[in-house]
Design a protein around this motif. Structure first.
Motif, short mmCIF file in Angstrom:
data_model
loop_
_atom_site.label_atom_id
_atom_site.label_comp_id
_atom_site.label_asym_id
_atom_site.label_seq_id
_atom_site.Cartn_x
_atom_site.Cartn_y
_atom_site.Cartn_z
N ALA A 183 -8.70 -52.01 -51.06
CA ALA A 183 -7.84 -50.99 -50.45
C ALA A 183 -6.38 -51.45 -50.47
O ALA A 183 -5.47 -50.66 -50.72
N PHE A 184 -6.15 -52.74 -50.23
CA PHE A 184 -4.79 -53.28 -50.28
C PHE A 184 -4.15 -53.03 -51.65
O PHE A 184 -2.95 -52.87 -51.75
N ARG A 185 -4.96 -53.05 -52.70
CA ARG A 185 -4.41 -52.84 -54.05
C ARG A 185 -4.37 -51.37 -54.42
O ARG A 185 -4.17 -51.03 -55.60
N GLY A 186 -4.61 -50.51 -53.45
CA GLY A 186 -4.50 -49.09 -53.74
C GLY A 186 -5.68 -48.52 -54.51
O GLY A 186 -5.60 -47.41 -55.03
N LEU A 187 -6.79 -49.26 -54.59
CA LEU A 187 -7.96 -48.69 -55.24
C LEU A 187 -8.51 -47.57 -54.35
O LEU A 187 -8.61 -47.74 -53.13
N PRO A 188 -8.84 -46.43 -54.92
CA PRO A 188 -9.34 -45.31 -54.12
C PRO A 188 -10.80 -45.54 -53.74
O PRO A 188 -11.70 -45.13 -54.46
N ILE A 189 -11.01 -46.16 -52.59
CA ILE A 189 -12.35 -46.59 -52.20
C ILE A 189 -13.32 -45.38 -52.14
O ILE A 189 -14.44 -45.46 -52.61
N SER B 86 -4.48 -45.21 -48.01
CA SER B 86 -3.86 -46.40 -48.60
C SER B 86 -3.69 -46.23 -50.11
O SER B 86 -2.70 -46.69 -50.68
N ALA B 87 -4.62 -45.54 -50.74
CA ALA B 87 -4.52 -45.33 -52.20
C ALA B 87 -3.30 -44.47 -52.53
O ALA B 87 -2.55 -44.74 -53.47
N ALA B 90 -0.10 -46.42 -52.04
CA ALA B 90 0.11 -47.33 -53.16
C ALA B 90 0.69 -46.57 -54.35
O ALA B 90 1.60 -47.04 -55.03
N GLN B 96 1.28 -54.30 -51.36
CA GLN B 96 1.24 -55.40 -50.40
C GLN B 96 0.52 -56.60 -50.98
O GLN B 96 -0.53 -56.46 -51.61
N VAL B 119 -3.07 -48.42 -59.95
CA VAL B 119 -2.38 -47.17 -59.62
C VAL B 119 -1.53 -46.67 -60.80
O VAL B 119 -1.28 -45.47 -60.91
#
Ligand SMILES: Nc1ncnc2c1ncn2[C@@H]1O[C@H](COP(=O)(O)OP(=O)(O)OP(=O)(O)O)[C@@H](O)[C@H]1O
Ligand SMILES: [Mg+2]
Lengths: 295, 250
Positions: A183-189, B86-87, B90, B96, B119
């Motif tokens: 989630a921190f890396r922006g992966l769409p969980i 969060s996605a 990003a 981060q 992303v």
């Protein structure tokens, strides 16, 4: 007992085991990314047989169309199950109790709908490949059986390539390693989770469709397969794809040889006995590492 | 656009990249961050220092959308992001480097970097260029692209984690205690990289316990205590204020 007989049993066992293997592979795909054991997973195998019997049997379309359609519909339903039943349960918390109930509920609903629309009876499924054996040196080789075995190999190799070679696969695997880091890396969980459920459902439906000439089609066909596929996944080491494959084939062979040598009534006994032996002697499964999460 | 080092609050909205306004956040019913406000202008390096448990990570997690703000607004350029996933955040341009690095240990270094760029994955040329930039910046990563990230040293993992964030080419880079658990020599290397990134124009929000070093890099610094800012000023000045730092950071 002669070697031709042994070979015939091996072929029967590998065929049966191939179905377990494919269903178990799908099980692992959804489990790895979400940590959820989808109790509705077997219903996608069931839907594979029943949608197949409708599109391929009743409507009589040429093979490829019903197959792709069945798999696509099931992939979509699988993704919707994640969005509608799994995700809300996970969001509410309460540990595992939420998703156990919600996926069991989905299983019951899917089975009921199909029963209401199409009846409970076991239906014959039209041939995909011939079920007439070619006898070669006393060994009865059935093309339809070979098809199922080839499919299991193709599914295992396909999923392996998906995980190892594609960014989507790497992302699915990353979510299973560390959901929050993903989630921190922006992966769409959320999207990745529903994709995993869609892929798992597609794989189970494909198994159901392709094996239906052997298993028949019925609303109740899912449960026994998913139960044994689950055993196969544990034996192989959840959530490894190669584990599900090996565990499935192993279980099919154990079941068929057990029925032959110990007695047909012991079919299920040997299956669950081998599970107990594994849980005792090698709880992480054939391919599992000791550090891997246990179920 | 250039921003004077002494400007604490960027005055007009046009020269603000990220604005945090009255943000509170916490866990369950416990509030940990209390109505915090600050802003980052383009190319600015802002440092927030604070002791263990001050709420630094909670604040960064809230900006990234991992945690939810219970009050307040967060704007990236002119988009309100405090309710976005969060996605989505990003994708809009915030990356981060999480506390403890959190690389994917079983993945290769290269796969970690590719996932950092998830992303921006559709921009193939851009991704390739960013990868080239990252391995040029961190040559140790180039030598180890096939190695699994779990086998890297702490310092190498920190470089990898920063590299992953850069793969997303963020408008604002958030760094949560990049010095954590590293030997002093390695900390200096990491801070040197952060300085270089800042000089190349990247807007950075750095959160640290190593107050003096982190503030020395900063255009603007804040001291966070129990979820509130208790001091703020130009980074270089705060860095020299030993009495202040001793009072709040022990
Ligand atoms: N997941 C959590 N659940 C409940 N409370 C938490 C959680 N994470 C942090 N806290 C609490 O929130 C407060 C602030 O924590 P936070 O991690 O934001 O501090 P920090 O300034 O980053 O500290 P450190 O320098 O040790 O990383 C602490 O009191 C901590 O106990
Ligand atoms: Mg912290």
């Amino acid at each position: 007992m002669n070697s031709a007989r042994l070979a015939n049993l091996a072929l029967a066992g590998l065929t049966q085991g191939s179905i377990y293997a494919i269903v178990a592979c799908g099980f692992n795909v959804s489990y790895a990314t979400t940590g959820v054991l989808n109790f509705a997973h077997g219903e996608f195998l069931m839907l594979g047989t029943m949608l197949g019997v409708f599109f391929y049997g009743s409507l009589g379309w040429p093979l490829l169309v019903p197959m792709v359609l069945t798999v696509a519909i099931c992939a979509l339903i699988g993704a919707l199950v994640e969005i509608g039943a799994v995700r809300p349960a996970l969001r509410l918390g309460h540990g595992a109790s939420g998703w156990i109930l919600s996926t069991l509920g989905v299983a019951i609903v899917l089975r009921s709908i199909v029963s209401l629309r199409m009846g409970q009876d076991l239906r014959a499924f039209p041939d995909i490949l011939s079920r007439t054996p070619h006898v070669i040196g006393g060994v009865r080789i059935v093309p339809q059986q070979l098809l199922v075995i080839a499919l299991a190999i193709a599914v295992a190799v396909g999923l392996h390539l998906l995980y190892e070679r594609t960014l989507l696969g790497r992302a699915l695997e990353a979510v299973s390693q560390d959901r929050e880091a993903a989630a921190f890396r922006g992966l769409p969980i959320g999207k990745l989770s529903s994709t995993a459920f869609g892929v798992a459902a597609a794989v189970a439906a494909l198994a159901g469709f392709m094996a239906a000439p052997l298993t028949g089609a019925s609303p109740r066909v899912g449960f026994p397969f998913v139960l044994k596929a689950f055993v196969a996944a544990i034996i192989g080491g959840i959530p490894r794809i190669e584990g599900a494959f090996a565990g499935g084939l192993f279980l099919g062979l154990v079941e068929v040889y057990g029925a032959e040598y110990i007695g047909p009534s012991c079919r299920n006994v040997v299956v669950f006995a081998s599970l107990l032996i594994f849980l005792f002697a090698r709880p992480q499964g054939i391919f599992g590492r000791v550090s891997a999460r246990t179920v | 656009m250039s921003v004077s080092v002494s400007s604490l609050e960027p005055s007009t909205t046009t020269d603000v990249l990220l604005r945090v306004e009255g943000v509170s956040a916490g866990y369950g019913h416990v509030s940990v961050v209390h109505e915090v406000s600050f802003a980052i202008a383009p190319k600015q390096l802002v440092t927030i220092v604070g002791a263990n448990g001050a709420g630094k990570s909670t604040l960064l997690r809230t900006i990234s959308g991992i945690n939810r703000a219970t009050t307040g607004r967060i704007r990236l350029e002119d988009v309100e992001i405090q309710r976005l996933s969060s996605a989505r955040i990003a994708t809009l341009g915030i990356a981060q480097v999480p506390e403890n690095r959190r690389v994917f240990p079983k993945h290769s270094v290269l796969d970690n970097l590719r996932l950092g760029g998830y992303v921006g994955r559709k921009d193939k040329d851009g991704s390739a260029a960013r990868l080239e930039d990252v391995v040029e910046r961190f040559p140790v990563l180039r030598e180890r692209t096939k190695q699994s990230a779990g086998t890297l040293s702490g310092g190498e993992q920190q470089m990898l984690a920063i590299g992953m964030a850069l793969m997303a080419d963020p408008k604002v880079l958030l760094l949560d205690e990049p010095s954590l658990g590293l030997a002093p020599l390695i900390v200096d290397q990491v801070f040197e990289h952060i300085r270089a990134l800042s000089e190349q124009g990247r807007a950075i929000l750095l959160v640290e316990q190593l107050a003096q070093k982190a503030l020395a890099l900063a255009d603007v610094g804040y001291v966070l205590q129990l979820g509130r800012f208790v001091a703020q000023g130009p980074g270089a000045e705060l860095a020299k204020d030993r009495a202040l730092l001793r009072a709040y950071l022990g």
